[in-house]
Structure formats: C-alpha cells, structure tokens
Scaffold this motif. Structure first.
Motif, PDB file in Angstrom:
ATOM      1  N   ARG A 172       0.863  -1.122  -0.086  1.00 44.36           N
ATOM      2  CA  ARG A 172      -0.013   0.117   0.043  1.00 44.36           C
ATOM      3  C   ARG A 172       0.945   1.123  -0.037  1.00 44.36           C
ATOM      4  NH1 ARG A 172      -2.697   1.086   4.165  1.00 44.36           N
ATOM      5  NH2 ARG A 172      -1.680  -0.303   5.505  1.00 44.36           N
ATOM      6  N   VAL A 173       0.609   2.222  -0.925  1.00 44.47           N
ATOM      7  CA  VAL A 173       1.410   3.289  -1.088  1.00 44.47           C
ATOM      8  C   VAL A 173       1.687   3.927   0.118  1.00 44.47           C
ATOM      9  CG1 VAL A 173       1.493   5.448  -2.366  1.00 44.47           C
ATOM     10  CG2 VAL A 173       1.042   3.566  -3.661  1.00 44.47           C
ATOM     11  N   ALA A 174       0.321   4.201   1.017  1.00 43.35           N
ATOM     12  CA  ALA A 174       0.552   4.895   2.186  1.00 43.35           C
ATOM     13  C   ALA A 174       1.297   4.536   3.217  1.00 43.35           C
ATOM     14  CB  ALA A 174      -0.809   4.881   2.825  1.00 43.35           C
ATOM     15  N   GLU A 175       1.948   2.941   3.049  1.00 46.55           N
ATOM     16  CA  GLU A 175       2.671   2.647   4.065  1.00 46.55           C
ATOM     17  C   GLU A 175       4.053   3.169   4.046  1.00 46.55           C
ATOM     18  OE1 GLU A 175       3.093  -1.823   4.448  1.00 46.55           O
ATOM     19  OE2 GLU A 175       0.908  -1.975   3.591  1.00 46.55           O
ATOM     20  N   LEU A 176       4.515   3.711   2.872  1.00 42.95           N
ATOM     21  CA  LEU A 176       5.732   4.366   2.575  1.00 42.95           C
ATOM     22  C   LEU A 176       5.413   5.986   2.518  1.00 42.95           C
ATOM     23  CD1 LEU A 176       7.190   2.379  -0.076  1.00 42.95           C
ATOM     24  CD2 LEU A 176       8.323   2.568   2.147  1.00 42.95           C
ATOM     25  N   TRP A 177       4.377   6.334   2.461  1.00 44.56           N
ATOM     26  CA  TRP A 177       4.088   7.704   2.249  1.00 44.56           C
ATOM     27  C   TRP A 177       2.640   8.150   2.856  1.00 44.56           C
ATOM     28  CZ3 TRP A 177       2.961   9.396  -3.427  1.00 44.56           C
ATOM     29  CH2 TRP A 177       2.665  10.871  -3.758  1.00 44.56           C
ATOM     30  N   PRO A 178       2.725   8.196   4.245  1.00 43.86           N
ATOM     31  CA  PRO A 178       1.609   8.355   5.211  1.00 43.86           C
ATOM     32  C   PRO A 178       0.523   9.199   4.849  1.00 43.86           C
ATOM     33  CG  PRO A 178       3.657   7.701   6.501  1.00 43.86           C
ATOM     34  CD  PRO A 178       4.021   8.287   5.199  1.00 43.86           C
ATOM     35  N   GLU A 179       1.064  10.449   4.640  1.00 48.77           N
ATOM     36  CA  GLU A 179       0.183  11.705   4.171  1.00 48.77           C
ATOM     37  C   GLU A 179      -0.686  11.249   2.676  1.00 48.77           C
ATOM     38  OE1 GLU A 179       3.386  11.573   4.389  1.00 48.77           O
ATOM     39  OE2 GLU A 179       4.367  13.182   3.364  1.00 48.77           O
ATOM     40  N   PHE A 180      -0.261  10.171   2.051  1.00 46.30           N
ATOM     41  CA  PHE A 180      -1.044   9.939   0.928  1.00 46.30           C
ATOM     42  C   PHE A 180      -2.347   9.236   1.230  1.00 46.30           C
ATOM     43  CE2 PHE A 180      -1.869   6.727  -2.428  1.00 46.30           C
ATOM     44  CZ  PHE A 180      -1.976   7.721  -3.679  1.00 46.30           C
ATOM     45  N   ALA A 181      -2.253   8.777   2.433  1.00 45.19           N
ATOM     46  CA  ALA A 181      -3.686   8.060   2.693  1.00 45.19           C
ATOM     47  C   ALA A 181      -4.954   8.712   3.083  1.00 45.19           C
ATOM     48  CB  ALA A 181      -3.575   7.310   4.018  1.00 45.19           C
ATOM     49  N   ARG A 182      -4.686  10.268   2.940  1.00 45.16           N
ATOM     50  CA  ARG A 182      -5.859  11.112   2.947  1.00 45.16           C
ATOM     51  C   ARG A 182      -6.867  10.932   1.827  1.00 45.16           C
ATOM     52  NH1 ARG A 182      -1.703  15.064   4.274  1.00 45.16           N
ATOM     53  NH2 ARG A 182      -1.716  15.944   2.245  1.00 45.16           N
ATOM     54  N   HIS A 183      -8.142  11.049   2.264  1.00 46.41           N
ATOM     55  CA  HIS A 183      -9.323  11.195   1.388  1.00 46.41           C
ATOM     56  C   HIS A 183      -9.508   9.715   0.699  1.00 46.41           C
ATOM     57  CE1 HIS A 183      -9.218  15.298   1.643  1.00 46.41           C
ATOM     58  NE2 HIS A 183      -7.914  15.291   1.203  1.00 46.41           N
ATOM     59  N   GLY A 184      -9.400   8.721   1.592  1.00 47.75           N
ATOM     60  CA  GLY A 184      -9.635   7.238   1.264  1.00 47.75           C
ATOM     61  C   GLY A 184      -8.652   6.787   0.313  1.00 47.75           C
ATOM     62  N   LYS A 185      -7.285   7.228   0.254  1.00 45.79           N
ATOM     63  CA  LYS A 185      -6.596   6.495  -0.496  1.00 45.79           C
ATOM     64  C   LYS A 185      -5.711   5.412   0.127  1.00 45.79           C
ATOM     65  CE  LYS A 185      -4.546  10.520  -2.169  1.00 45.79           C
ATOM     66  NZ  LYS A 185      -4.972  11.348  -1.242  1.00 45.79           N
ATOM     67  N   ASP A 186      -5.888   4.944   1.344  1.00 47.64           N
ATOM     68  CA  ASP A 186      -5.033   4.206   2.031  1.00 47.64           C
ATOM     69  C   ASP A 186      -5.172   2.741   1.446  1.00 47.64           C
ATOM     70  OD1 ASP A 186      -7.991   4.525   2.928  1.00 47.64           O
ATOM     71  OD2 ASP A 186      -7.530   2.609   4.046  1.00 47.64           O
ATOM     72  N   ARG A 187      -6.001   2.353   0.440  1.00 46.75           N
ATOM     73  CA  ARG A 187      -5.920   1.057  -0.084  1.00 46.75           C
ATOM     74  C   ARG A 187      -5.349   0.915  -1.439  1.00 46.75           C
ATOM     75  NH1 ARG A 187     -10.359  -1.100  -1.522  1.00 46.75           N
ATOM     76  NH2 ARG A 187     -11.793   0.473  -1.706  1.00 46.75           N
ATOM     77  N   ILE A 188      -4.920   2.094  -1.885  1.00 44.92           N
ATOM     78  CA  ILE A 188      -4.178   2.114  -3.291  1.00 44.92           C
ATOM     79  C   ILE A 188      -2.710   1.497  -3.021  1.00 44.92           C
ATOM     80  CG2 ILE A 188      -2.961   3.663  -4.896  1.00 44.92           C
ATOM     81  CD1 ILE A 188      -5.369   5.793  -4.366  1.00 44.92           C
TER      82      ILE A 188
END
Length: 369
Positions: free
Chosen positions: A89-105
C-alpha cells in the motif's frame, strides 16, 4: 553484428533514409537487440535542423511517455532485490498519501493506471512540474475519482509522481539517481537514459519539432471530455513542454529522454543477460509482462491492456510509446527488443515508427518460425 541480418539492416537504413530525405522526418534512430546482442543500430537526419547538427546513435531524444519504461524498470529492479512489493500500500511508505480514502491504493494500482488519480488541477503549469514536493503534495491531497482497481484511466502525468515517490521513499534517493545507479550504470548507459537530464547533458539533446501533435492535443481537449483533466492545456505532452530546459532537468518520471540503442539495450536486459547484466529474473519478467489490467480507458475511450508499468500488445510484446510517435517494445518469445525514436513529433502521419517496429518484428519472427 551478425551478418545474417545485413539485409534487414539495409532495409531499415533505406526506410529511415527515405523518411528523412522526403522531409517527412527530421531525425530518426532505430535500434534492436536479439538474445542480448545488438541487432540493429541505424540513424538518419538531423538532431537540430536549425544548426545542421547531425543525429548520431548517442544523441538523446525526449521521447515523452516512452520514458515510463525507465521508471517501471527501476521499480522492478528494486522488487527483484526485495525492497518493493507490488501489493505494498502506497501509504505505508507515504503516510500523508492516505488522505481522502487513498489508504487502499497499492503500487500495483499505480503501475497499472488503476489508482483513480489521473487528473491534475486545471491551472497546473510547467513550472509546477519542476517542484517535486508540490506535485507529490497535490497527489497526497487529491480525492480519487473511483475506488482503486475499479477502472483503467491513463495517468498520463500523475503516474510518474505516484510511482516515483514510492521509489524515493524506499531508497531515500530521487528516481533519476536510482535509474542511473541501478539500471543505466550497470548497462553502460548513464549518458543515454535519463529522467531528469543533468544540466551539462542538455546541449546533446535532439531539438524537438512539432508536426501535427499540438493540433491533435487541441482536438483531444475539445472532443474527449476527460482529456483536459489528465493533461490540462498548459501541460499537454508536446514539443513545447518537452523542449523546456527546466522541465527536462526536473524529475518528471512519466516521461523520459533516451537514445534508441539505450532503451533497446535496457529492455534486452529485462529479457536476459546483456554483457553479463540481467536486470530481473525470468519469473519476474513473466509477471511484469503479463496482462494486469484491461478495460476501456477513461481518457481516450479505447480498449487498453497494461502489465506492470508497460502496455501489453496482442503481438506478444510489452513496452511503452510516447506522444508524437516514439516507442520501445520487447518480445519475450522472440528474444527481441525494438526502439524507434524521432524528434519531429507527428500525428496522423501513418505512424512510421510503428511501421519500423513491425518491419523488424516480422523479419525476426519469420526467421524464428
């Protein structure tokens, strides 16, 4: 080079000579590798029509989205070494990316243009492209158009920052540096494969010309309802933005600058050893070149098929092509790679670079049968 292929080389040479001699092209490079060895290295015409500087085999050409293969290959080399997983999951490396429901990308969604983030702000400028943190911040703040994996939409520009920031987060280095150290360097191509082009290398580049691409972009903006969301008017992928020194120097890893022989050699090292260098294992090659996403593209309305970072074609190849006609593809079953680049960015001209690809492919396939 193997003399058995002299006839094919002569045919390629005559074809590009006619393209340049007729005025249809300004400069063309064609290169191919077969089973890890050079097969074709031909070029004709001018790198710069204004000065008369000739196009040589080592003249880099900004080849627009053909450069996506450089970034994708960096990812696969890192994955080969256990540093990245496609389902990360991209947000595992880039935590701020998880905003607005992007945590599953996941990285896989990003590579296959199914992340749901193809759009850019309407007022984006080329100067914005030179600010890595700004572009990544825009993506971190973005709300996806749909759930990850739900549909295919060509992420013409955003693909580069999505994938490139994952590389930066895991390595601590800009993706252009990782390309130089892990891909171009081992293959002896540090002066021929670029994402961000070093200042000192800019004078070597071919000068881009427009031959109908800008008009096609205008037409697309007027007739494809989602085109301007993906490529707003100020940043349409054409000869204008591809000629800006500030953009060329910046890491914009959805596009790249290269020589035909350099990109053909890189693809050859994905298929197998090239002078002792093999970039990925046979198992990973099969994975990255297999169909990973297929559907009607949200931007262009056409059926598209993607592997992990590359297009997958019905003729058994995988690779990338750029606006204006340049391309580079690999044929795993044939052990063949082909690249055809030009500096006169055309549209509606019969796709002569695709014709050159078919010429080489068909000759090798006939011999392989």
């Amino acid at each position: 080079m193997d003399g058995r292929w002299d006839g094919l080389r002569a045919e390629v040479r005559a074809t590009i000579g006619e393209l340049v001699g007729s005025g249809r092209e300004t400069g063309v490079q064609v290169a191919a590798y077969l089973h890890g060895a050079p097969l074709i290295e031909e070029q004709a015409g001018l790198a710069d029509a204004g000065t008369g500087r000739p196009l040589t085999a080592d003249t880099p050409i900004h080849a627009v989205s053909t450069g996506k293969a450089l970034t994708a290959t960096v990812v696969h080399v890192l994955a080969e070494r256990g540093r990245l997983d496609y389902d990360l999951r991209v947000a595992e490396l880039w935590p701020e990316f998880a905003r607005h429901g992007k945590d599953r990308i996941t990285l896989r969604h990003a590579l296959t243009h199914t992340a749901g983030l193809p759009a850019l702000p309407a007022d984006i400028t080329p100067a914005d492209f030179t600010d890595w943190d700004r572009m990544c911040g825009l993506l971190a703040d973005a709300t996806p158009r749909w759930a990850p994996g739900e549909r295919v939409a060509y992420h013409a520009w955003t693909w580069g920052w999505l994938v490139g920031e994952v590389v930066r987060r895991v390595t601590g280095k800009p993706v252009s540096q990782v390309l130089a150290e892990e891909v171009a360097g081992p293959l002896g191509l540090v002066d021929e494969l670029f994402l961000g082009v070093p200042e000192a290398q800019l004078p070597r580049l071919a000068r881009l010309e427009d031959a109908g691409l800008a008009a096609l972009m205008t037409y697309a903006g007027e007739n494809l309802p989602n085109f301007d969301a993906v490529a707003p008017p100020a940043v349409r992928p054409d000869a204008t933005i591809g000629s800006r020194p500030d953009v060329l120097r910046a890491d914009v890893p959805a596009v790249g600058t290269m020589t035909a022989r350099g990109i053909a050699r890189m693809y050859a090292a994905l298929l197998g050893p090239v002078d002792g260098v093999r970039l990925i294992s046979p198992g990973r090659l099969a994975e990255v070149s297999a169909v990973a996403a297929r559907g009607t593209d949200w931007v262009f309305g056409a059926e598209v098929t993607f592997g992990l970072g590359y297009a997958v074609d019905a003729d058994g190849s995988f690779g990338t092509a750029g606006s204006g006609g340049s391309l580079a593809f690999a044929y795993p079953e044939l052990g063949l790679t082909v690249a055809a680049l030009r500096n006169r960015l055309g549209a509606g001209d019969g796709d002569p670079m695709e014709g050159l690809r078919r010429l080489v492919r068909d000759a090798v396939a006939a011999a392989h049968a």
